[in-house]
Design a protein around this motif. Structure first.
Motif: not given
Ligand code: 6PG
Length: 256
Positions: A186-190
């Motif tokens: 899972l990742s934060l978006a740019l």
């Protein structure tokens, strides 16, 4: 956006100690200067976790009003909550569990054994971010986002040549088939990273020299995602001498 500065320290230990001191000093100043919650995004990776352990060792950490600080993560590996690979667990062991911070101020990503699918987990974290939305954004404006950088230039779980880099709608991305294990993340978006006031990238070692050199030489963020990890007020590459080997001399800010 703020143009990147490169702060070089002789070796990894000096680098880690310097980032830890500056981190605590910055949080202390922010807590004193404003009455807004101070949102911070933590990173995985060995340098980022070493920074947290160094903060833990600083006596000044007891003087900070941690009740004003909210801790989030820039990305997470999709593994069970107790896994040693989980960024949350590593950060808790290095620092978070030793802090007098209220439990509701700590915002880990969902875990693979929470009984939800990866996409639902991304939506759940996005909803948690939305609950703290500021400035007309759909998420909090991070006062500080810490990011490790991979040898390929990846930041958070945003890897080169991947569609996630172009995400503009969702705040949180379900990543599958990541080139680095584990494959699900899972990742934060740019855009969330780029709304941060301060983005600090922490890199040590010769295997990071090429990615750093390319990021500063204007490489496309599609090839070197770190090139687009910029804050609105401040963008700092905190590096050791080995990682700085391919940075043009005129871009070096020297040691602090
Ligand atoms: C991961 C890691 C990774 C890490 C960088 C930098 O999710 O697999 O967290 O993204 O942040 O590779 O790692 P180092 O600080 O150990 O160089």
């Amino acid at each position: 956006m703020s143009a990147p500065r490169v702060l070089v320290h002789a070796d990894r230990d000096e680098l880690v100690a310097a980032v830890a001191r500056r981190l605590l000093g910055t949080l202390d100043r922010l807590v004193r200067d404003s009455d807004r919650p101070i949102h911070v995004a933590l990173t995985g990776g060995s340098v980022g976790i070493a920074v947290l352990a160094a903060v833990r060792a600083l006596p000044a950490r007891d003087g900070l009003d941690w009740g004003r600080v909210h801790l989030w993560w820039g990305d997470e590996r999709w593994v069970p909550r107790g896994s040693a690979d989980r960024n949350e667990r590593q950060a808790r062991e290095a620092l978070v569990d030793a802090l007098p911070i209220p439990a509701p101020n700590v915002h880990p990503f969902p875990a693979a054994d929470d009984g939800i699918a990866l996409e639902a987990a991304a939506e759940r974290y996005a909803a948690e971010l939305r609950a703290f939305a500021e400035d007309g954004l759909g998420f909090p404006r991070f006062a500080l986002t810490l990011l490790g950088v991979g040898p390929d230039g990846h930041v958070a779980s945003l890897f080169p040549d991947r569609p996630e880099l172009k995400e503009t709608e969702a705040a949180v991305i379900a990543v599958r088939e990541s080139p680095k294990p584990p494959p699900e993340r899972l990742s934060l978006a740019l855009p969330v990273i780029r709304a941060s006031e301060r983005v600090w990238l922490v890199l040590a070692g010769q295997d990071k020299a090429s990615a750093l050199g390319l990021a500063l030489a204007g490489a496309s963020y599609l090839e070197v995602p770190a090139a687009r990890a910029e804050g609105t007020l401040e963008t700092v590459f905190w590096v050791d001498a080995a990682a700085a080997a391919e940075v043009p001399r005129e871009l070096l800010d020297g040691e602090e």
